[in-house]
Scaffold this active site. Structure first.
Site, mmCIF file in Angstrom:
data_model
loop_
_atom_site.group_PDB
_atom_site.id
_atom_site.type_symbol
_atom_site.label_atom_id
_atom_site.label_comp_id
_atom_site.label_asym_id
_atom_site.label_seq_id
_atom_site.Cartn_x
_atom_site.Cartn_y
_atom_site.Cartn_z
ATOM 1 N N HIS A 129 34.526 50.525 35.167
ATOM 2 C CA HIS A 129 34.806 49.173 35.646
ATOM 3 C C HIS A 129 33.660 48.570 36.459
ATOM 4 C CE1 HIS A 129 37.245 45.758 36.573
ATOM 5 N NE2 HIS A 129 37.371 46.040 37.858
ATOM 6 N N HIS A 184 32.809 39.280 38.175
ATOM 7 C CA HIS A 184 33.283 40.647 37.965
ATOM 8 C C HIS A 184 34.713 40.786 38.461
ATOM 9 C CE1 HIS A 184 33.474 45.061 39.332
ATOM 10 N NE2 HIS A 184 33.530 45.075 38.013
ATOM 11 N N SER A 185 35.560 41.388 37.642
ATOM 12 C CA SER A 185 36.881 41.837 38.035
ATOM 13 C C SER A 185 37.701 40.712 38.663
ATOM 14 C CB SER A 185 36.746 43.041 38.971
ATOM 15 O OG SER A 185 37.985 43.680 39.184
ATOM 16 N N MET A 186 38.175 40.896 39.911
ATOM 17 C CA MET A 186 39.005 39.895 40.563
ATOM 18 C C MET A 186 38.211 38.633 40.888
ATOM 19 S SD MET A 186 41.680 40.400 43.774
ATOM 20 C CE MET A 186 42.308 41.947 43.138
#
Length: 362
Positions: free
Chosen positions: A331, A194-196
């Site tokens: 997000h 997820h994400s970073m």
């Protein structure tokens, strides 16, 4: 161990069933030793908790990797207290490993090991913008009002937030080192990032070719070559840390780029490689899903990650949740009101990938 749902919880049929765990535990990987003025400290390690269901239907475990300043709790429960994706995948018959990346959650951050903290602490204003902008509007999936001081889900999410490592590169080198050691220990696996935490998938697959059987990258950091003030730039395309290209790249400035038109309203143009294109050889041979929500700040650029992977020879597919009939997500889809629906969609995609579901049991 048998886990039953809370009384009075209105949930899908799978969620309503009890869950029997045959084995569970926790360990750290990547434990090193670093000299300090006070003595020898443990180098940044990665905490891993795991559960194996009694009804194990799939031979490959799923490793769940959080993003940014979060921690593994992002997958354990939603901000409003419902069971998270870890439980849903266990109920479906997957063994699940949930990590706290080095310097996050139960992998404590210490400046003598990871360097001094830089920048401000995570703020309500930033987290609200990133995860629950649009809350309260019709169709929003955020499980609260999104108003500071009047949203217990936002309070719960904020309580989980901690510092991020000072730079993209430091983050990613720790992911590579610890993720590789994890797969050395547990064997072939499916990665959900997820994400970073997205570069965890790219770098671990690069470090351990053949052990990553599928990647589901949910709202991964991007687009390629993006730069975030205070964190650095994704100089290697999808990563800030070096990754293998063919023909080899010694310096990321060797990667020639061009701007590819998005070709649709509301979607931004993103960088891809200019000809001749170099491949990412260790990201080939297994399926990759890049998952993009519709109300996230990442929505306009998520396609850029999938395009870059596909251009470099990866079997990458862009999964836009609205095109799957799933709307209103931001997000953090694993923490929103329809988190179960999103999990079901991802498991359905995974079930169509032979390499990810038919691997011989170890």
């Amino acid at each position: 161990m048998t886990i039953s749902p809370p009384a009075g919880t209105a949930e899908p049929a799978r969620a309503a069933s009890s869950l029997t765990i045959s084995e569970q535990g926790a360990f750290w990987v990547g434990v090193g030793r670093k000299p300090t003025e006070a003595g020898t400290a443990a180098e940044a390690a990665m905490y891993v908790q795991y559960q194996i269901p009694a009804d194990l239907r799939y031979p490959l475990p799923v490793v769940m990797v959080h993003g940014g300043g979060g921690q593994g709790t992002d997958y354990l429960s939603t901000p409003d207290g419902r069971p998270g994706w870890a439980t849903r995948f266990l109920q479906a018959g997957y063994a699940v490993y949930v990590v706290d990346r080095p310097g996050h959650g139960r992998s404590p951050y210490h400046p003598d090991v990871l360097g001094p903290l830089e920048g401000a602490a995570p703020t309500y204003e930033f987290i609200r913008w990133l995860f629950c902008d649009g809350a309260g509007r019709p169709g929003s999936q955020w499980p609260g009002s999104g108003q500071i001081g009047d949203d217990s889900a936002l309070d719960q999410l904020m309580a989980s937030q901690g510092p991020a490592l000072p730079t993209f590169t430091e983050n990613e080198e720790q992911m590579r080192r610890c993720g590789a050691e994890l797969l050395d220990r547990i064997g072939p696996a499916v990665l959900i990032t997820h994400s970073m935490g997205g570069p965890f998938g790219w770098l671990v697959a690069d470090a351990r070719p053949g052990l990553v059987k599928a990647i589901i990258a949910v709202e991964p950091i991007g687009p390629p070559f993006t730069e975030l003030p205070g964190f650095g730039r994704l100089d290697w395309g999808l990563t800030a840390a070096p990754i293998t290209y063919e023909p080899p790249v010694r310096d990321p400035q060797e990667l020639r780029t061009r701007l590819r038109a998005a070709g649709a309203d509301g979607v931004q143009d993103c960088l891809v490689q200019d000809e001749p294109v170099r491949s990412l050889p260790n990201l080939k041979g297994f399926p990759i899903a890049v998952v993009v929500a519709d109300t996230s700040p990442f929505a306009p650029s998520g396609h850029g990650v999938a395009d870059y992977l596909a251009q470099a020879g990866a079997d990458a597919e862009l999964l836009r949740l609205p095109e799957m009939g799933i709307t209103g997500n931001g997000h953090l889809p694993m923490g929103e009101k329809n988190s179960d629906e999103v999990a079901e969609a991802l498991m359905a995609w995974l079930g169509k990938q032979p390499a990810a579901v038919e691997e011989d049991a170890r």
